[in-house]
Motif scaffolding. Structure first.
Motif, PDB file in Angstrom:
ATOM      1  N   ALA A  74       0.846  -1.189   0.000  1.00 19.56           N
ATOM      2  CA  ALA A  74       0.000   0.000   0.000  1.00 19.56           C
ATOM      3  C   ALA A  74       0.883   1.240   0.000  1.00 19.56           C
ATOM      4  O   ALA A  74       2.094   1.162   0.227  1.00 19.56           O
ATOM      5  CB  ALA A  74      -0.911   0.001   1.229  1.00 19.56           C
ATOM      6  N   TYR A  75       0.269   2.390  -0.260  1.00 16.28           N
ATOM      7  CA  TYR A  75       0.924   3.683  -0.063  1.00 16.28           C
ATOM      8  C   TYR A  75       0.239   4.375   1.098  1.00 16.28           C
ATOM      9  O   TYR A  75      -1.001   4.490   1.119  1.00 16.28           O
ATOM     10  CB  TYR A  75       0.855   4.541  -1.329  1.00 16.28           C
ATOM     11  CG  TYR A  75       2.071   4.360  -2.217  1.00 16.28           C
ATOM     12  CD1 TYR A  75       3.105   5.292  -2.232  1.00 16.28           C
ATOM     13  CD2 TYR A  75       2.201   3.230  -3.014  1.00 16.28           C
ATOM     14  CE1 TYR A  75       4.230   5.117  -3.033  1.00 16.28           C
ATOM     15  CE2 TYR A  75       3.321   3.037  -3.815  1.00 16.28           C
ATOM     16  CZ  TYR A  75       4.326   3.986  -3.817  1.00 16.28           C
ATOM     17  OH  TYR A  75       5.439   3.800  -4.600  1.00 16.28           O
TER      18      TYR A  75
ATOM     19  N   ARG B 113       5.627   3.837   0.153  1.00 18.57           N
ATOM     20  CA  ARG B 113       5.215   2.446  -0.014  1.00 18.57           C
ATOM     21  C   ARG B 113       5.448   1.687   1.280  1.00 18.57           C
ATOM     22  O   ARG B 113       6.488   1.841   1.934  1.00 18.57           O
ATOM     23  CB  ARG B 113       5.970   1.790  -1.159  1.00 18.57           C
ATOM     24  CG  ARG B 113       5.406   0.435  -1.588  1.00 18.57           C
ATOM     25  CD  ARG B 113       6.160  -0.118  -2.794  1.00 18.57           C
ATOM     26  NE  ARG B 113       5.528  -1.325  -3.326  1.00 18.57           N
ATOM     27  CZ  ARG B 113       5.717  -2.550  -2.865  1.00 18.57           C
ATOM     28  NH1 ARG B 113       6.559  -2.733  -1.834  1.00 18.57           N
ATOM     29  NH2 ARG B 113       5.095  -3.591  -3.414  1.00 18.57           N
TER      30      ARG B 113
ATOM     31  N   THR C 148       3.539  -1.902   3.802  1.00 19.47           N
ATOM     32  CA  THR C 148       2.613  -3.036   3.797  1.00 19.47           C
ATOM     33  C   THR C 148       1.615  -2.856   4.938  1.00 19.47           C
ATOM     34  O   THR C 148       1.926  -2.236   5.970  1.00 19.47           O
ATOM     35  CB  THR C 148       3.334  -4.386   3.964  1.00 19.47           C
ATOM     36  OG1 THR C 148       4.078  -4.379   5.188  1.00 19.47           O
ATOM     37  CG2 THR C 148       4.252  -4.645   2.791  1.00 19.47           C
TER      38      THR C 148
ATOM     39  N   ARG D   6      -4.718  -6.916   5.999  1.00 20.96           N
ATOM     40  CA  ARG D   6      -6.154  -6.985   5.760  1.00 20.96           C
ATOM     41  C   ARG D   6      -6.715  -8.177   6.541  1.00 20.96           C
ATOM     42  O   ARG D   6      -6.108  -9.245   6.574  1.00 20.96           O
ATOM     43  CB  ARG D   6      -6.452  -7.162   4.269  1.00 20.96           C
ATOM     44  CG  ARG D   6      -6.074  -5.971   3.396  1.00 20.96           C
ATOM     45  CD  ARG D   6      -6.869  -4.745   3.756  1.00 20.96           C
ATOM     46  NE  ARG D   6      -6.705  -3.672   2.759  1.00 20.96           N
ATOM     47  CZ  ARG D   6      -7.161  -2.430   2.924  1.00 20.96           C
ATOM     48  NH1 ARG D   6      -7.796  -2.098   4.045  1.00 20.96           N
ATOM     49  NH2 ARG D   6      -6.984  -1.521   1.985  1.00 20.96           N
TER      50      ARG D   6
ATOM     51  N   VAL E 280      -3.725   5.136   5.010  1.00 24.29           N
ATOM     52  CA  VAL E 280      -3.786   4.719   3.608  1.00 24.29           C
ATOM     53  C   VAL E 280      -5.049   5.350   3.028  1.00 24.29           C
ATOM     54  O   VAL E 280      -6.146   4.884   3.288  1.00 24.29           O
ATOM     55  CB  VAL E 280      -3.849   3.180   3.462  1.00 24.29           C
ATOM     56  CG1 VAL E 280      -3.985   2.793   1.993  1.00 24.29           C
ATOM     57  CG2 VAL E 280      -2.622   2.537   4.078  1.00 24.29           C
TER      58      VAL E 280
ATOM     59  N   TYR F 268      -8.143   1.147   6.428  1.00 20.37           N
ATOM     60  CA  TYR F 268      -7.185   1.563   5.408  1.00 20.37           C
ATOM     61  C   TYR F 268      -7.872   1.551   4.050  1.00 20.37           C
ATOM     62  O   TYR F 268      -8.615   0.625   3.722  1.00 20.37           O
ATOM     63  CB  TYR F 268      -5.979   0.621   5.383  1.00 20.37           C
ATOM     64  CG  TYR F 268      -5.152   0.611   6.648  1.00 20.37           C
ATOM     65  CD1 TYR F 268      -4.662   1.802   7.173  1.00 20.37           C
ATOM     66  CD2 TYR F 268      -4.874  -0.579   7.309  1.00 20.37           C
ATOM     67  CE1 TYR F 268      -3.897   1.800   8.334  1.00 20.37           C
ATOM     68  CE2 TYR F 268      -4.115  -0.590   8.468  1.00 20.37           C
ATOM     69  CZ  TYR F 268      -3.627   0.602   8.982  1.00 20.37           C
ATOM     70  OH  TYR F 268      -2.871   0.596  10.135  1.00 20.37           O
TER      71      TYR F 268
ATOM     72  N   TYR G  78      -5.503   2.998  -1.706  1.00 16.54           N
ATOM     73  CA  TYR G  78      -4.159   3.043  -2.264  1.00 16.54           C
ATOM     74  C   TYR G  78      -3.440   1.761  -1.852  1.00 16.54           C
ATOM     75  O   TYR G  78      -2.401   1.771  -1.189  1.00 16.54           O
ATOM     76  CB  TYR G  78      -3.363   4.220  -1.742  1.00 16.54           C
ATOM     77  CG  TYR G  78      -3.866   5.617  -2.044  1.00 16.54           C
ATOM     78  CD1 TYR G  78      -5.080   5.852  -2.661  1.00 16.54           C
ATOM     79  CD2 TYR G  78      -3.097   6.732  -1.675  1.00 16.54           C
ATOM     80  CE1 TYR G  78      -5.524   7.139  -2.905  1.00 16.54           C
ATOM     81  CE2 TYR G  78      -3.529   8.013  -1.930  1.00 16.54           C
ATOM     82  CZ  TYR G  78      -4.753   8.214  -2.534  1.00 16.54           C
ATOM     83  OH  TYR G  78      -5.192   9.501  -2.771  1.00 16.54           O
ATOM     84  N   SER G  79      -3.984   0.630  -2.228  1.00 18.56           N
ATOM     85  CA  SER G  79      -3.473  -0.664  -1.790  1.00 18.56           C
ATOM     86  C   SER G  79      -3.892  -1.731  -2.797  1.00 18.56           C
ATOM     87  O   SER G  79      -4.684  -1.480  -3.696  1.00 18.56           O
ATOM     88  CB  SER G  79      -3.999  -1.008  -0.393  1.00 18.56           C
ATOM     89  OG  SER G  79      -5.419  -0.993  -0.368  1.00 18.56           O
ATOM     90  N   GLN G  80      -3.354  -2.919  -2.619  1.00 20.17           N
ATOM     91  CA  GLN G  80      -3.601  -3.983  -3.595  1.00 20.17           C
ATOM     92  C   GLN G  80      -4.930  -4.692  -3.386  1.00 20.17           C
ATOM     93  O   GLN G  80      -5.544  -5.172  -4.342  1.00 20.17           O
ATOM     94  CB  GLN G  80      -2.464  -5.005  -3.535  1.00 20.17           C
ATOM     95  CG  GLN G  80      -1.108  -4.443  -3.957  1.00 20.17           C
ATOM     96  CD  GLN G  80       0.014  -5.436  -3.717  1.00 20.17           C
ATOM     97  OE1 GLN G  80       0.006  -6.184  -2.734  1.00 20.17           O
ATOM     98  NE2 GLN G  80       0.994  -5.447  -4.614  1.00 20.17           N
TER      99      GLN G  80
ATOM    100  N   THR H  84      -3.324   0.508  -9.549  1.00 13.47           N
ATOM    101  CA  THR H  84      -2.811  -0.132  -8.341  1.00 13.47           C
ATOM    102  C   THR H  84      -1.918  -1.340  -8.625  1.00 13.47           C
ATOM    103  O   THR H  84      -1.282  -1.863  -7.705  1.00 13.47           O
ATOM    104  CB  THR H  84      -3.974  -0.558  -7.422  1.00 13.47           C
ATOM    105  OG1 THR H  84      -4.863  -1.400  -8.168  1.00 13.47           O
ATOM    106  CG2 THR H  84      -4.732   0.663  -6.926  1.00 13.47           C
TER     107      THR H  84
END
Length: 346
Positions: free
Chosen positions: A6-7, A18, A20, A23, A60, A127, A130-132, A343
């Motif tokens: 994530a950012y 950047r 991590t 989740r 995030v 969060y 801006y994350s995967q 992303t």
């Protein structure tokens, strides 16, 4: 739990970097979404820089999320693996108050759980996009119709519903005259929506620099507010003024543009205190009010409407590594008209 890249802003006003994040595991009614695109909203900048007050860090940002479902909990009925979906500004609410029961979760009396810069019911920070990946309760996930590309749909999860909800609430349609103040990330979507709803649309911008774009995207008229004659010429003209800017305005001047019982609806939230001369409201029984995003059902309605009318945001797609540059460019109004993060580059 799943670890994803994530950012994040590590502290107020610090550059995003950047990192991590964790989740949560997919619960019974949860949906795991592989995020494909995340829009950059001015709200992200306000919050990452604590412009609206104390915030939760690391942060995030991102509440304009478009992606694809990759896993669902055993109790999920609304979504399936492979579905194209979106997540907007909230990921939960109390679900029991009068407003939630009416489909107005954004006005939850216990306060919604925002997609980021909030604390969830599990006591952990939320969060954003801006994350995967992201895990969200199925009731706060909406379907993105096949007619909408994911990249141009992402900003609709905030900019779209933020402008659609007041346009619908104040009965925008044929015979109505609507002015949109500001022609940026929110304003350009508001113009498209008001035009598609059948209204006569006027853009009120500081200059005529974006006039060609405004007329191309659906405005019937475009005027510069830096010209004092604009306010004389348009006095008493509009049923609705949709103010999308996040800065104090000369409210008496703008309120003078309303017809009898007209409303000026503010969807931008300035960081600075705003003074409203009370006397400016008396003429023409003017209304000065606000609107806050929209509920989940209305967000789905908005997306379906956009798909039916070919409406998406005008975007500039960027790599995640350019997010800090994008923030600076948004602050200087150097974007036409919404940055969207690919992303896959996080």
């Amino acid at each position: 739990m799943t670890t994803v890249a994530a950012y994040a802003a590590p502290a107020a006003k610090a550059p995003l970097e950047r990192t991590t994040i964790e989740r949560r595991a997919v619960g019974e009614f949860d949906v795991l979404i592989d995020i494909k695109f995340a829009g950059i909203c001015h709200s992200d900048i306000h919050q990452a820089r604590e412009g609206w007050g104390e915030a939760v860090f690391p942060m995030v940002p991102g509440h304009e999320i478009a992606g694809v479902v990759s896993e669902v909990g055993p109790g999920v009925t609304r979504h399936a693996v492979g579905d194209r979906v979106g997540v907007g500004c909230m990921v939960d609410s109390c679900r029991t108050c009068e407003n939630c029961a009416a489909g107005l979760e954004q006005y939850c009396t216990s306060r919604p759980t925002w997609t980021y810069n909030a604390v969830g019911k599990d006591g952990k920070p939320t969060y954003g996009g801006y994350s995967q990946k992201i895990v969200v309760d199925e009731n706060y996930v909406v379907r993105i119709p096949d007619g909408l590309a994911l990249d141009v749909a992402a900003p609709l999860l905030c900019a779209g519903i933020t402008t659609y909800s007041p346009l619908r609430h104040w009965n925008t349609g044929p015979g109505k005259k609507v002015a949109v103040v500001g022609f940026g990330g929110l304003g350009h979507v508001g113009v498209k929506l008001a035009h598609a709803l059948g209204a006569e649309v006027t853009v009120l911008s500081q200059s005529l620099r974006k006039q060609d774009d405004g007329l191309r995207l659906g405005a019937d008229h475009y005027h510069a507010t830096s010209d004092p004659e604009t306010f004389e010429r348009l006095k008493g003209s509009f049923d609705l003024i949709l103010n999308t800017v996040s800065a104090p305005l000369d409210f008496p001047a703008f309120l003078s543009l309303l017809r009898l019982d007209g409303a000026m609806v503010n969807v931008g939230l300035p960081e600075e205190p705003v003074q409203i001369p009370y006397g400016a409201l008396f003429g023409n029984r003017r209304n000065l009010t606000s609107s806050n995003i929209g509920g989940i059902a209305e967000t789905q309605e908005m997306l379906d409407f956009c798909a039916a009318h070919g409406i998406g945001a005008e975007i500039e797609l960027i790599d995640a590594s350019r997010v800090n540059e994008a923030y600076e460019r948004v602050e200087s109004s150097d974007v036409r008209y919404r940055f969207v993060i690919d992303t896959s580059t996080i």
